[in-house]
Design an enzyme around this catalytic site. Structure first.
Site, mmCIF file in Angstrom:
data_model
loop_
_atom_site.group_PDB
_atom_site.id
_atom_site.type_symbol
_atom_site.label_atom_id
_atom_site.label_comp_id
_atom_site.label_asym_id
_atom_site.label_seq_id
_atom_site.Cartn_x
_atom_site.Cartn_y
_atom_site.Cartn_z
ATOM 1 N N ASP A 294 -5.460 2.771 7.622
ATOM 2 C CA ASP A 294 -6.482 2.266 6.700
ATOM 3 C C ASP A 294 -7.840 2.131 7.388
ATOM 4 O O ASP A 294 -7.958 2.255 8.613
ATOM 5 C CB ASP A 294 -6.051 0.924 6.104
ATOM 6 C CG ASP A 294 -5.492 -0.052 7.148
ATOM 7 O OD1 ASP A 294 -5.758 0.140 8.354
ATOM 8 O OD2 ASP A 294 -4.800 -0.988 6.761
ATOM 9 N N ASN B 232 0.923 -12.276 4.325
ATOM 10 C CA ASN B 232 1.284 -12.182 2.904
ATOM 11 C C ASN B 232 2.212 -11.001 2.622
ATOM 12 O O ASN B 232 2.460 -10.675 1.469
ATOM 13 C CB ASN B 232 0.026 -12.091 2.029
ATOM 14 C CG ASN B 232 -0.760 -10.796 2.259
ATOM 15 O OD1 ASN B 232 -0.360 -9.948 3.063
ATOM 16 N ND2 ASN B 232 -1.867 -10.642 1.550
ATOM 17 N N HIS C 21 1.702 -7.801 3.476
ATOM 18 C CA HIS C 21 1.101 -6.476 3.287
ATOM 19 C C HIS C 21 1.425 -5.547 4.452
ATOM 20 O O HIS C 21 1.632 -5.987 5.577
ATOM 21 C CB HIS C 21 -0.410 -6.563 3.004
ATOM 22 C CG HIS C 21 -1.288 -6.887 4.170
ATOM 23 N ND1 HIS C 21 -2.570 -7.359 4.018
ATOM 24 C CD2 HIS C 21 -1.090 -6.820 5.514
ATOM 25 C CE1 HIS C 21 -3.103 -7.538 5.208
ATOM 26 N NE2 HIS C 21 -2.243 -7.224 6.134
ATOM 27 N N GLU D 282 -1.704 -4.821 -0.610
ATOM 28 C CA GLU D 282 -1.572 -6.261 -0.821
ATOM 29 C C GLU D 282 -0.459 -6.548 -1.828
ATOM 30 O O GLU D 282 -0.006 -5.636 -2.535
ATOM 31 C CB GLU D 282 -2.903 -6.822 -1.345
ATOM 32 C CG GLU D 282 -4.098 -6.560 -0.426
ATOM 33 C CD GLU D 282 -4.099 -7.417 0.848
ATOM 34 O OE1 GLU D 282 -3.033 -7.901 1.264
ATOM 35 O OE2 GLU D 282 -5.193 -7.581 1.439
HETATM 36 P P1 PGA Z 1 -2.525 -8.802 12.616
HETATM 37 O O1 PGA Z 1 -2.576 -7.910 11.301
HETATM 38 O O2 PGA Z 1 -1.721 -8.017 13.594
HETATM 39 O O3 PGA Z 1 -3.938 -8.957 13.027
HETATM 40 O O4 PGA Z 1 -1.836 -10.071 12.231
HETATM 41 C C1 PGA Z 1 -1.402 -7.315 10.830
HETATM 42 C C2 PGA Z 1 -1.647 -6.799 9.433
HETATM 43 O O5 PGA Z 1 -2.412 -7.412 8.689
HETATM 44 O O6 PGA Z 1 -1.021 -5.786 9.077
#
Ligand code: PGA
Length: 259
Positions: A67, A136, A138, A143
């Protein structure tokens, strides 16, 4: 799904780095799907260490990142282009023509998303996809309530994601609200998937993704439909698993193989 529980973050990170480096050693021109975020930073550090020690080279390897933020120039320090350059690409021998990240600054971001999906297919698909997971649930920027059949497209970030990302931006108003992200179906088409989650803040997402239910409310639970997914977690991220003893009996110390 293989649930691999490690005593420490470091041992989980090293196992993921070994998995990626092993794939590249076995198939130098493989296609890796790559992720960004705090969790995978030490994985890239570990890959750079293996590269510097002469244990792996990436000059034939292709990559597709999950992304990118819409509206950020690739040179913006918080873009995922910059992240990948800083943590991996500029420190190893990846060839720029072989590394792909959606262009968040494209004049027509929706067309860029379609183009990106076609690029992945044109390359023959992803051999091994590295993933993190959001608190969450994702994966990529899919999301909660994302279609489990989604492909690469524009996705508005959830408020909790904007909040989590705001730690990286000087002003709250600078935090991007929209991304181009591989879809859930795009991710599920990868031949193999390695997801890394560490820390107690990921324990709930880890429980939901492994033990279900299968639901768009936890997009990562879609990985239950994938035949070759490995979930690498440390003890803290494993804390809410109801079948933890079983996973640890099947894969003692995170070792792959049957007892
Ligand atoms: P993070 O992000 O490793 O910074 O917790 C993971 C994600 O949002 O996929």
């Amino acid at each position: 799904m293989k649930v691999l529980i490690f005593d420490t973050v470091t041992s989980a990170v090293e196992a993921v780095a070994d998995r990626l480096a092993g794939k590249v050693a076995g198939k130098p021109d493989c296609v890796l799907g790559l992720a960004t975020g705090g969790t995978v930073e030490p994985v890239y550090e570990a890959l750079v260490a293996r590269y510097e020690a002469g244990r792996v080279r990436f000059d034939q390897t292709h990559t597709f990142n999950l992304d990118e933020y819409v509206g950020l120039e690739p040179t913006h320090p918080m873009s995922y282009h910059s992240y990948m350059a800083r943590h991996l690409f500029d420190r190893t021998d990846f060839r720029a023509c072989n590394t792909h990240i959606p262009h968040g600054n494209a004049a027509d971001p929706a067309a860029e998303a379609d183009h990106y999906e076609r690029l992945i297919k044109g390359r023959g698909g992803i051999d091994l996809q590295l993933l993190g997971v959001g608190e969450n649930g994702h994966i990529g920027f899919n999301e909660p309530t994302s279609s489990l059949s989604s492909v690469t497209r524009l996705k508005t970030l959830a408020p909790e994601t904007v909040r989590a990302n705001s730690r990286y931006f000087e002003h709250q108003s600078d935090v991007p609200q929209v991304s181009i992200t591989m879809g859930i179906a795009t991710i599920l088409q990868a031949d193999e998937i390695a997801l890394l989650a560490t820390g107690s803040n990921k324990a709930k997402a880890v429980r939901d993704l492994i033990e279900g239910p299968l639901s768009a409310m936890c997009p990562a639970s879609a990985l239950q439909l994938h035949q070759k997914t490995e979930v690498y977690i440390d003890a803290e991220a494993a804390a809410e698993l109801s079948l933890r003893d079983y996973y640890e009996a099947v894969h003692p110390g995170g070792k792959i193989g049957h007892p």
